[in-house]
Design an enzyme around this catalytic site. Structure first.
Site, PDB file in Angstrom:
ATOM      1  N   THR A 109       0.851  -1.197   0.000  1.00  0.00           N
ATOM      2  CA  THR A 109       0.000   0.000   0.000  1.00  0.00           C
ATOM      3  C   THR A 109       0.880   1.238   0.000  1.00  0.00           C
ATOM      4  O   THR A 109       1.999   1.221   0.523  1.00  0.00           O
ATOM      5  CB  THR A 109      -0.907   0.072   1.239  1.00  0.00           C
ATOM      6  N   GLU A 114      -6.174  -3.030  -0.482  1.00  0.00           N
ATOM      7  CA  GLU A 114      -6.599  -4.131   0.399  1.00  0.00           C
ATOM      8  C   GLU A 114      -7.840  -4.845  -0.128  1.00  0.00           C
ATOM      9  O   GLU A 114      -8.246  -5.872   0.393  1.00  0.00           O
ATOM     10  CB  GLU A 114      -6.908  -3.595   1.809  1.00  0.00           C
ATOM     11  N   LYS A 125     -12.297  19.687  10.919  1.00  0.00           N
ATOM     12  CA  LYS A 125     -13.261  19.960  11.986  1.00  0.00           C
ATOM     13  C   LYS A 125     -13.243  21.438  12.327  1.00  0.00           C
ATOM     14  O   LYS A 125     -12.271  21.939  12.868  1.00  0.00           O
ATOM     15  CB  LYS A 125     -12.969  19.120  13.217  1.00  0.00           C
ATOM     16  N   TRP A 129     -18.037  19.117  10.880  1.00  0.00           N
ATOM     17  CA  TRP A 129     -17.126  18.556   9.886  1.00  0.00           C
ATOM     18  C   TRP A 129     -17.301  19.207   8.515  1.00  0.00           C
ATOM     19  O   TRP A 129     -18.411  19.436   8.055  1.00  0.00           O
ATOM     20  CB  TRP A 129     -17.355  17.053   9.731  1.00  0.00           C
TER      21      TRP A 129
END
Ligand code: AMP
Length: 545
Positions: free
Chosen positions: A185, A330, A439, A444
């Protein structure tokens, strides 16, 4: 009571055997690293993969051994996919855009015994080889006439190796859960982590990938994967294409707009796949030159969010349908695809593009849920957002040679690290990577939503949003933008434009015009670099023009 069905193992070699017998004369066409176009058939690839398996056997490679590649999308790389996995060894694809130290890390971590490289990367390997104690031989993916001047003394020539071998080879049969391939990854922090695919996962993924409800690929299609074979096995396209008899068109190192357009036109490509960065370049090239690809019907966009403006541009300017897809290393990688829900074809453009810009619905085989911080399921109302978790037969259960993974729950779910909403039609939409959410005053802000809104402005080619520290609000958004060629726009104009698209408190605290955004090894914007640039003062200010 057990069913009375045959228990035949799902092995990658069965895909190639099928292609070679059923679609024997369908082609794999490659723009080679050496330059010319090379044409091969599935029957030819099958024979050459068997010659390769014989050659690797002679070199002492056996079941479970790792054979690494640093290579572009070519027929030879496809032969390596099938030859190495088919014989029970593990193909380890390496991203050449990694930092050399990271490259050495993954090759050593994988303990690869053989390294197969395209000519482009011969100089890199000459420099790196002293740091690779486990690598016994380097194979140059070329013929004798093109062997590089700086080839290592014990370096081998791929075409010589194959020419010396018979096509007589029987693919061994073994447990379908045997490892087949290894990819690392592109983690932005810490060491890269190895995802070890199995034959079973790869075959099932190829079925799932090519379903009509995912990325339908027919024998009559010609697919050009721009997504590299060194990035999650080119999204599994070389397997799905062979399974369905789809012609494969491999671009080699020619990934600029002009090269891609020419190859697509010459080979009458109907479907292609890659990250948004590539399509920015291609769209700009088409607009500049007036060239198009009349045969092209579908573009699969994944790896980063496809801005709605890009999806609209393909459809409205060029009559090409975008399939917006989401997944990760993944996950082999496919998780979701955004196809229009039945009955929505005649809905108004706003509704249609609104749906298509989401990352889409899960492909059969992938289960998904969104949860809050206490792991409680969140409603599928298109508004509530939380950690996106997945499970399924082509999703990694852990990382190679790591005892522990923070991302794997004890109850069998994998936390993707993405934050998402799901709507009542089961369309998932990524709000952000967990670490990229901003934030502000306890609320958010989605950096992806803000970027997409900014990229709707005709003078903005690319946009990236990061959170910057703020005394009053904790964090506020900073918008970094790259202008389209010759465009004039300033921060005020961008802010006015955005104020019609997003809530007032989402409006960027700062807007910075940059020449280019930092792009990582897999074509994604490196927000860590932007944050570092902000921290050291090299990314600030308004302006424009
Ligand atoms: P990789 O493992 O390098 O393929 O990266 C996977 C990550 O890329 C995902 O977890 C997402 O954060 C991001 N990603 C992939 N596809 C999309 C998409 N269509 N929209 C937004 N983010 C995406």
């Amino acid at each position: 009571m057990r069913g009375l069905m045959m228990d035949r193992p799902l092995l990658i070699s069965t895909i190639l055997d099928h292609a070679a017998s059923v679609f024997h004369d369908r082609e794999i066409v490659t723009r080679t690293v050496e330059g010319p176009i090379h044409r091969e058939t599935y029957a030819g690839v099958a024979n050459r993969s068997k010659q390769l398996a014989n050659a690797l056997t002679d070199l002492g490679i056996g079941q479970g051994d790792r054979v690494a590649t640093i290579a572009w999308n070519t027929n030879r790389h496809v032969e390596l996919y099938y030859g190495v996995s088919g014989m029970g060894a593990v193909i380890h694809t390496i991203n050449p855009r990694l930092h050399p130290a990271q490259m050495a890390f993954v090759i050593n971590h994988a303990e690869a015994r053989i390294l197969c490289v395209d000519l482009t990367f011969a100089p890199l390997v000459a420099k790196l080889i002293d740091q690779l104690p486990k690598v016994e031989r380097v194979i140059y993916l070329t013929d004798r006439a093109n062997m590089p001047a700086d080839a290592l003394d014990n370096g081998l020539c791929y075409e010589d190796l194959l020419a010396a071998q018979s096509t007589d080879y029987r693919w061994p049969e073994f447990d379908e859960n045997t490892a087949s391939a290894l990819c690392y990854t592109s983690g932005t922090t810490g060491d890269p982590k190895g995802v070890l695919y199995s034959h079973r996962a790869t075959v099932l993924h190829a079925f799932g990938f090519s379903l009509p409800s995912a990325v339908p690929m027919a024998e009559s299609d010609a697919m050009l994967p721009v997504v590299p074979q060194f990035h999650v096995l080119a999204w599994g396209i070389p397997y799905a294409a062979a399974m369905n008899g789809t012609k494969l068109v491999m671009p080699g190192p020619g990934l600029d707009g002009a090269s891609l357009t020419q190859l697509m036109r010459d080979e009458e490509v109907t479907i292609t796949a890659g990250v948004p960065t590539i399509w920015h370049g291609l769209l700009a090239h088409w607009r500049q030159t007036g060239e198009t690809v009349p045969s092209l019907k579908r573009v699969i966009i994944g790896g980063s969010a496809a801005p709605r403006s890009m999806i609209e541009a393909f459809q409205d300017e060029f009559g090409i349908t975008v399939l917006h897809a989401w997944g990760m290393t993944e996950m082999s990688p496919l998780g979701t695809v955004s196809l229009l829900k039945a009955g929505m074809e005649s809905a108004d453009a706003d509704k249609r593009f609104g749906k298509l810009a989401k990352q889409g619905r899960p492909v059969y085989g992938v289960e998904m849920k969104i949860v809050d911080e206490h792991d409680r399921p969140l409603p599928h109302d298109g508004t509530a957002f939380g950690a996106l978790k997945v499970r399924g037969p082509w999703i990694a259960s852990g990382y190679y040679r790591l005892d522990h993974s923070d991302n794997h729950d004890t109850d069998g779910w994998f936390d993707t690290g993405d934050v998402a909403t799901m709507d009542d039609d089961a369309y998932m939409q990524i709000t952000d990577r967990k670490k990229d959410l901003i934030k502000s005053g306890g609320e958010w802000i989605s950096s992806i939503d803000l970027e997409n809104a900014a990229m709707g402005h005709p003078a903005i080619a690319q946009a990236a949003v990061i959170g910057i520290p703020d005394e009053k609000w904790d964090e506020r958004p900073l918008l970094a933008v790259v202008k389209t060629a010759d465009a004039t726009v300033d921060a005020d104009a961008v802010r006015t434009y955005l104020s019609e698209k997003v809530a007032k408190w989402w409006l960027p605290e700062q807007i910075v015009f940059v020449e280019a955004l930092p792009i990582g090894a897999t074509g994604k914007v490196l927000k860590t670099k932007l944050r570092a640039a902000y921290a050291d003062g090299s990314l600030s200010g308004e302006g424009g023009a």
